[in-house]
Write an enzyme that holds these catalytic residues in place. Structure first.
Site, PDB file in Angstrom:
ATOM      1  N   ASP A  23      28.169  16.104  -1.930  1.00  0.00           N
ATOM      2  CA  ASP A  23      27.669  16.229  -3.305  1.00  0.00           C
ATOM      3  C   ASP A  23      26.151  16.143  -3.212  1.00  0.00           C
ATOM      4  O   ASP A  23      25.592  15.067  -2.952  1.00  0.00           O
ATOM      5  CB  ASP A  23      28.247  15.074  -4.144  1.00  0.00           C
ATOM      6  CG  ASP A  23      27.850  15.157  -5.629  1.00  0.00           C
ATOM      7  OD1 ASP A  23      26.952  15.934  -5.971  1.00  0.00           O
ATOM      8  OD2 ASP A  23      28.461  14.406  -6.428  1.00  0.00           O
ATOM      9  N   ASP A  38       0.795  -1.239   0.000  1.00  0.00           N
ATOM     10  CA  ASP A  38       0.000   0.000   0.000  1.00  0.00           C
ATOM     11  C   ASP A  38       0.827   1.289   0.000  1.00  0.00           C
ATOM     12  O   ASP A  38       0.286   2.374   0.181  1.00  0.00           O
ATOM     13  CB  ASP A  38      -0.956   0.054   1.217  1.00  0.00           C
ATOM     14  CG  ASP A  38      -1.952  -1.088   1.197  1.00  0.00           C
ATOM     15  OD1 ASP A  38      -2.220  -1.609   0.093  1.00  0.00           O
ATOM     16  OD2 ASP A  38      -2.444  -1.470   2.279  1.00  0.00           O
ATOM     17  N   ARG A  97      36.468  16.474  -4.410  1.00  0.00           N
ATOM     18  CA  ARG A  97      35.835  16.844  -5.694  1.00  0.00           C
ATOM     19  C   ARG A  97      35.257  18.244  -5.514  1.00  0.00           C
ATOM     20  O   ARG A  97      34.763  18.576  -4.435  1.00  0.00           O
ATOM     21  CB  ARG A  97      34.730  15.844  -6.078  1.00  0.00           C
ATOM     22  CG  ARG A  97      34.027  16.172  -7.378  1.00  0.00           C
ATOM     23  CD  ARG A  97      33.183  15.023  -7.958  1.00  0.00           C
ATOM     24  NE  ARG A  97      32.090  14.606  -7.119  1.00  0.00           N
ATOM     25  CZ  ARG A  97      32.079  13.512  -6.371  1.00  0.00           C
ATOM     26  NH1 ARG A  97      33.128  12.701  -6.371  1.00  0.00           N
ATOM     27  NH2 ARG A  97      31.033  13.198  -5.629  1.00  0.00           N
ATOM     28  N   GLU A 110      32.583  20.699  -7.641  1.00  0.00           N
ATOM     29  CA  GLU A 110      31.651  20.620  -8.782  1.00  0.00           C
ATOM     30  C   GLU A 110      30.749  21.843  -8.846  1.00  0.00           C
ATOM     31  O   GLU A 110      30.107  22.211  -7.859  1.00  0.00           O
ATOM     32  CB  GLU A 110      30.772  19.361  -8.627  1.00  0.00           C
ATOM     33  CG  GLU A 110      29.693  19.241  -9.683  1.00  0.00           C
ATOM     34  CD  GLU A 110      28.914  17.935  -9.584  1.00  0.00           C
ATOM     35  OE1 GLU A 110      28.749  17.396  -8.472  1.00  0.00           O
ATOM     36  OE2 GLU A 110      28.458  17.460 -10.645  1.00  0.00           O
ATOM     37  N   HIS A 124      30.347   6.950  -5.364  1.00  0.00           N
ATOM     38  CA  HIS A 124      28.905   7.077  -5.140  1.00  0.00           C
ATOM     39  C   HIS A 124      28.511   6.638  -3.727  1.00  0.00           C
ATOM     40  O   HIS A 124      27.511   5.953  -3.530  1.00  0.00           O
ATOM     41  CB  HIS A 124      28.124   6.303  -6.210  1.00  0.00           C
ATOM     42  CG  HIS A 124      28.201   6.956  -7.550  1.00  0.00           C
ATOM     43  ND1 HIS A 124      27.915   6.317  -8.730  1.00  0.00           N
ATOM     44  CD2 HIS A 124      28.547   8.217  -7.913  1.00  0.00           C
ATOM     45  CE1 HIS A 124      28.093   7.148  -9.738  1.00  0.00           C
ATOM     46  NE2 HIS A 124      28.478   8.306  -9.267  1.00  0.00           N
ATOM     47  N   TYR A 183      41.122  11.155  -5.763  1.00  0.00           N
ATOM     48  CA  TYR A 183      40.718  10.180  -4.747  1.00  0.00           C
ATOM     49  C   TYR A 183      41.908   9.258  -4.509  1.00  0.00           C
ATOM     50  O   TYR A 183      42.268   8.466  -5.385  1.00  0.00           O
ATOM     51  CB  TYR A 183      39.494   9.387  -5.251  1.00  0.00           C
ATOM     52  CG  TYR A 183      38.444  10.298  -5.880  1.00  0.00           C
ATOM     53  CD1 TYR A 183      37.458  10.890  -5.100  1.00  0.00           C
ATOM     54  CD2 TYR A 183      38.485  10.594  -7.248  1.00  0.00           C
ATOM     55  CE1 TYR A 183      36.530  11.757  -5.663  1.00  0.00           C
ATOM     56  CE2 TYR A 183      37.566  11.465  -7.821  1.00  0.00           C
ATOM     57  CZ  TYR A 183      36.590  12.040  -7.026  1.00  0.00           C
ATOM     58  OH  TYR A 183      35.678  12.905  -7.600  1.00  0.00           O
ATOM     59  N   GLU A 211      33.524  19.069 -12.774  1.00  0.00           N
ATOM     60  CA  GLU A 211      33.704  18.432 -11.467  1.00  0.00           C
ATOM     61  C   GLU A 211      34.929  17.528 -11.379  1.00  0.00           C
ATOM     62  O   GLU A 211      34.815  16.315 -11.184  1.00  0.00           O
ATOM     63  CB  GLU A 211      32.458  17.623 -11.115  1.00  0.00           C
ATOM     64  CG  GLU A 211      31.983  16.664 -12.201  1.00  0.00           C
ATOM     65  CD  GLU A 211      30.754  15.865 -11.751  1.00  0.00           C
ATOM     66  OE1 GLU A 211      30.853  15.198 -10.713  1.00  0.00           O
ATOM     67  OE2 GLU A 211      29.731  15.896 -12.450  1.00  0.00           O
ATOM     68  N   HIS A 223      22.184  13.559 -14.806  1.00  0.00           N
ATOM     69  CA  HIS A 223      23.052  13.227 -15.945  1.00  0.00           C
ATOM     70  C   HIS A 223      22.144  13.371 -17.157  1.00  0.00           C
ATOM     71  O   HIS A 223      21.468  12.433 -17.566  1.00  0.00           O
ATOM     72  CB  HIS A 223      23.609  11.803 -15.823  1.00  0.00           C
ATOM     73  CG  HIS A 223      24.630  11.689 -14.738  1.00  0.00           C
ATOM     74  ND1 HIS A 223      25.305  10.539 -14.461  1.00  0.00           N
ATOM     75  CD2 HIS A 223      25.113  12.607 -13.859  1.00  0.00           C
ATOM     76  CE1 HIS A 223      26.152  10.750 -13.446  1.00  0.00           C
ATOM     77  NE2 HIS A 223      26.036  11.984 -13.070  1.00  0.00           N
ATOM     78  N   HIS A 236      37.141   9.565 -13.283  1.00  0.00           N
ATOM     79  CA  HIS A 236      35.906   9.924 -14.001  1.00  0.00           C
ATOM     80  C   HIS A 236      36.187  11.080 -14.952  1.00  0.00           C
ATOM     81  O   HIS A 236      37.289  11.635 -14.964  1.00  0.00           O
ATOM     82  CB  HIS A 236      34.774  10.246 -13.020  1.00  0.00           C
ATOM     83  CG  HIS A 236      35.084  11.339 -12.032  1.00  0.00           C
ATOM     84  ND1 HIS A 236      35.125  12.672 -12.377  1.00  0.00           N
ATOM     85  CD2 HIS A 236      35.365  11.294 -10.695  1.00  0.00           C
ATOM     86  CE1 HIS A 236      35.390  13.396 -11.307  1.00  0.00           C
ATOM     87  NE2 HIS A 236      35.559  12.578 -10.273  1.00  0.00           N
ATOM     88  N   ASP A 293      23.488  20.309  -9.223  1.00  0.00           N
ATOM     89  CA  ASP A 293      24.451  19.250  -8.892  1.00  0.00           C
ATOM     90  C   ASP A 293      25.742  19.927  -8.411  1.00  0.00           C
ATOM     91  O   ASP A 293      26.520  20.411  -9.235  1.00  0.00           O
ATOM     92  CB  ASP A 293      24.687  18.403 -10.156  1.00  0.00           C
ATOM     93  CG  ASP A 293      25.582  17.203  -9.907  1.00  0.00           C
ATOM     94  OD1 ASP A 293      25.922  16.945  -8.747  1.00  0.00           O
ATOM     95  OD2 ASP A 293      25.933  16.518 -10.895  1.00  0.00           O
ATOM     96  N   HIS A 323      29.193  16.431 -17.081  1.00  0.00           N
ATOM     97  CA  HIS A 323      28.086  15.870 -17.869  1.00  0.00           C
ATOM     98  C   HIS A 323      27.062  16.963 -18.127  1.00  0.00           C
ATOM     99  O   HIS A 323      27.044  17.989 -17.431  1.00  0.00           O
ATOM    100  CB  HIS A 323      27.449  14.694 -17.103  1.00  0.00           C
ATOM    101  CG  HIS A 323      27.141  15.023 -15.664  1.00  0.00           C
ATOM    102  ND1 HIS A 323      26.005  15.691 -15.274  1.00  0.00           N
ATOM    103  CD2 HIS A 323      27.848  14.810 -14.509  1.00  0.00           C
ATOM    104  CE1 HIS A 323      26.009  15.855 -13.956  1.00  0.00           C
ATOM    105  NE2 HIS A 323      27.121  15.341 -13.467  1.00  0.00           N
TER     106      HIS A 323
HETATM  107  N1  GLY Z   1      25.962  13.818  -8.309  1.00  0.00           N
HETATM  108  C1  GLY Z   1      26.315  12.976  -9.373  1.00  0.00           C
HETATM  109  C2  GLY Z   1      27.363  13.569 -10.184  1.00  0.00           C
HETATM  110  O1  GLY Z   1      28.059  14.448  -9.725  1.00  0.00           O
HETATM  111  O2  GLY Z   1      27.527  13.247 -11.333  1.00  0.00           O
HETATM  112 MN    MN Z   2      27.754  15.739 -11.476  1.00  0.00          MN
HETATM  113 MN    MN Z   3      27.462  15.724  -8.171  1.00  0.00          MN
END
Ligand code: GLY
Ligand code: MN
Ligand code: MN
Length: 441
Positions: free
Chosen positions: A257, A36, A403, A405, A240, A385, A381, A358, A347, A268, A351
């Site tokens: 983040d 429910d 990071r 961003e 993540h 690490y 960003e 994203h 990374h 973001d 994006h």
């Molecule tokens: N918060 C996800 C990223 O920075 O891509």
């Molecule tokens: Mn991001």
């Molecule tokens: Mn982010």
């Protein structure tokens, strides 16, 4: 968002589809969390982009040039009992009067009505493979029409990906969209500042998360754009990380983040700062390196440049800095060629950002990195690490994750940082944190 904005988008879509063809797209569905209880409903971004209609169990059809109306919405019929338990819903009448559909039908009648709309159309544009139930139904409807071919009716001969057209539209943000993105950005920025001011040793990561979400809610933004990452110390090396359950310690950095969603548009933001309000010498050096990389990358954001140049700028600055600090050894050019930086920066630079955090839109066109244009929004960003168990680097660097961003709008002659209200220089962060610590004493 004004209805006129959705209308403008539908008109643009109709032009791109062309007469003689049809497009359809279904809404998101509700998902059960347990008995429910559903997960909070989030409309499908593509569907909302074209309709502004925020209900499940709906399907929009676009038929350019159709005399009885080009925009048809299938949705739930108004049900008084449902209204009593679950609240307002548009019903068939609301679909036309409030959401400007030319025509509306009960979603339960879809199988009876839609095949007729597909008759004698050449192409069907739809989000292929995203909703297996819809894929299946569409093929059934087409087969249904094929069986009538002796009466002279023809079935569509081509299925085309709707995303290709739609995502290109979504990549360029209009003034109305930018209003929402600016609000998402400024509320998120203020939440980060609050968190920075509240941060102190002994708090748990989830308490910082609570500060941030509290600020979003107090400002009327009820959805986060993605699960917040609040990562103290070595937790920041998990890209993540969302457990957000550890205690914050003096001497550690904290990576946060987090971003709010404003009427389906995301912010973001990431900031990294010392729990105590003071960076250690080692933290200062690595932090300044990431900040230099971020500033160099942001500098590359302007029309006719590619996001790849911004990525390369970050790789160059970070690799040079890592060599200087002794974390990498060798010639910078060779280290870049062999992608040795990837053990600490794994990374890409960023994006697209929009309705989805994203966001949609091609990054390459004909295998080439696409050039930036006015109205695109992206994140920048870079990060470093250093795993806690990394034996190849001096102990002082181990377990540090950083990071930084920001959300960047491409303007006619350069860029605008939408999230510049959160401090990021070492001096500004220390000043803000120390002032709030002093105020607490
Ligand atoms: N918060 C996800 C990223 O920075 O891509
Ligand atoms: Mn991001
Ligand atoms: Mn982010």
């Amino acid at each position: 968002m004004k209805q006129s904005e959705f209308k403008k988008r539908r008109k643009q879509l109709m032009q791109r589809i062309g007469k003689g063809n049809l497009a359809l797209i279904s809404s998101a569905t509700t998902h059960a969390r347990n008995r429910d209880v559903n997960y909070p409903f989030r409309q499908d971004s593509d569907f909302y982009y074209l309709t502004g209609f925020n209900e499940p169990d709906s399907l929009a059809v676009f038929i350019p040039g159709r005399e009885q109306g080009e925009y048809i919405l299938f949705c739930r019929e108004f049900d008084e009992k449902k209204a009593l338990w679950e609240g307002a819903h548009a019903g068939l009448e609301g679909a036309t009067t409030h959401y400007a559909a030319d025509d509306s039908f009960p979603i339960d009648d879809l199988n009876d009505i839609l095949p007729g709309m597909l008759e004698n159309k050449s192409k069907v544009f739809y989000p292929m493979g995203r909703d297996l139930d819809l894929d299946h139904k569409l093929l059934e409807w087409i087969n249904h029409i094929r069986r009538q071919s002796r009466t002279g009716i023809t079935a569509p001969g081509e299925l085309v990906s709707l995303e290709h057209i739609l995502h290109e539209m979504r990549l360029f943000k209009s003034a109305e969209e930018l209003k929402l993105m600016r609000r998402a950005a400024s509320v998120s920025a203020a939440a980060h500042v609050k968190a920075m001011q509240k941060c102190k040793a002994g708090m748990y990561e989830y308490q910082i998360e609570a500060e941030i979400i509290n600020h979003f809610l107090q400002d009327g933004l009820r959805a986060v754009a993605y699960p917040s990452i609040v990562a103290g110390g070595k937790n920041a090396c998990t890209l993540h990380y969302t457990d957000n359950a550890s205690k914050l310690k003096n001497g550690d950095l904290l990576l946060v983040d987090a971003g709010a969603e404003c009427d389906h548009y995301a912010a973001d933001i990431t900031r990294t700062y010392p729990v105590s309000g003071h960076f250690s010498e080692a933290q200062k050096q690595l932090y300044q390196l990431v900040l230099d990389a971020q500033l160099a990358s942001i500098d590359e954001i302007k029309p006719q440049q590619s996001m790849q140049l911004a990525h390369e700028a970050s790789v160059t600055v970070l690799t040079k800095g890592l060599v200087k600090l002794g974390l990498l050894k060798g010639r910078v050019a060779t280290l870049i060629k062999n992608e040795k930086y990837k053990q600490f920066y794994m990374h890409r630079i960023g994006h697209w950002l929009g309705m989805d955090v994203h966001d949609v839109g091609d990054y390459k066109i004909n295998q080439e990195w696409r050039l930036l244009e006015k109205g695109m929004v992206l994140t920048i960003e870079p990060g470093l690490y250093i795993p806690a168990d990394c034996k190849t680097v001096d102990e002082q660097w181990r377990g540090i994750g950083i990071r930084i961003e920001d959300d960047i709008l491409v303007t006619a002659d350069g860029h605008e940082v939408l999230t510049c209200d959160v401090p990021k220089s070492i001096a500004d962060i220390e000043q803000l944190m120390q002032a709030s610590h002093a105020a607490r004493i």
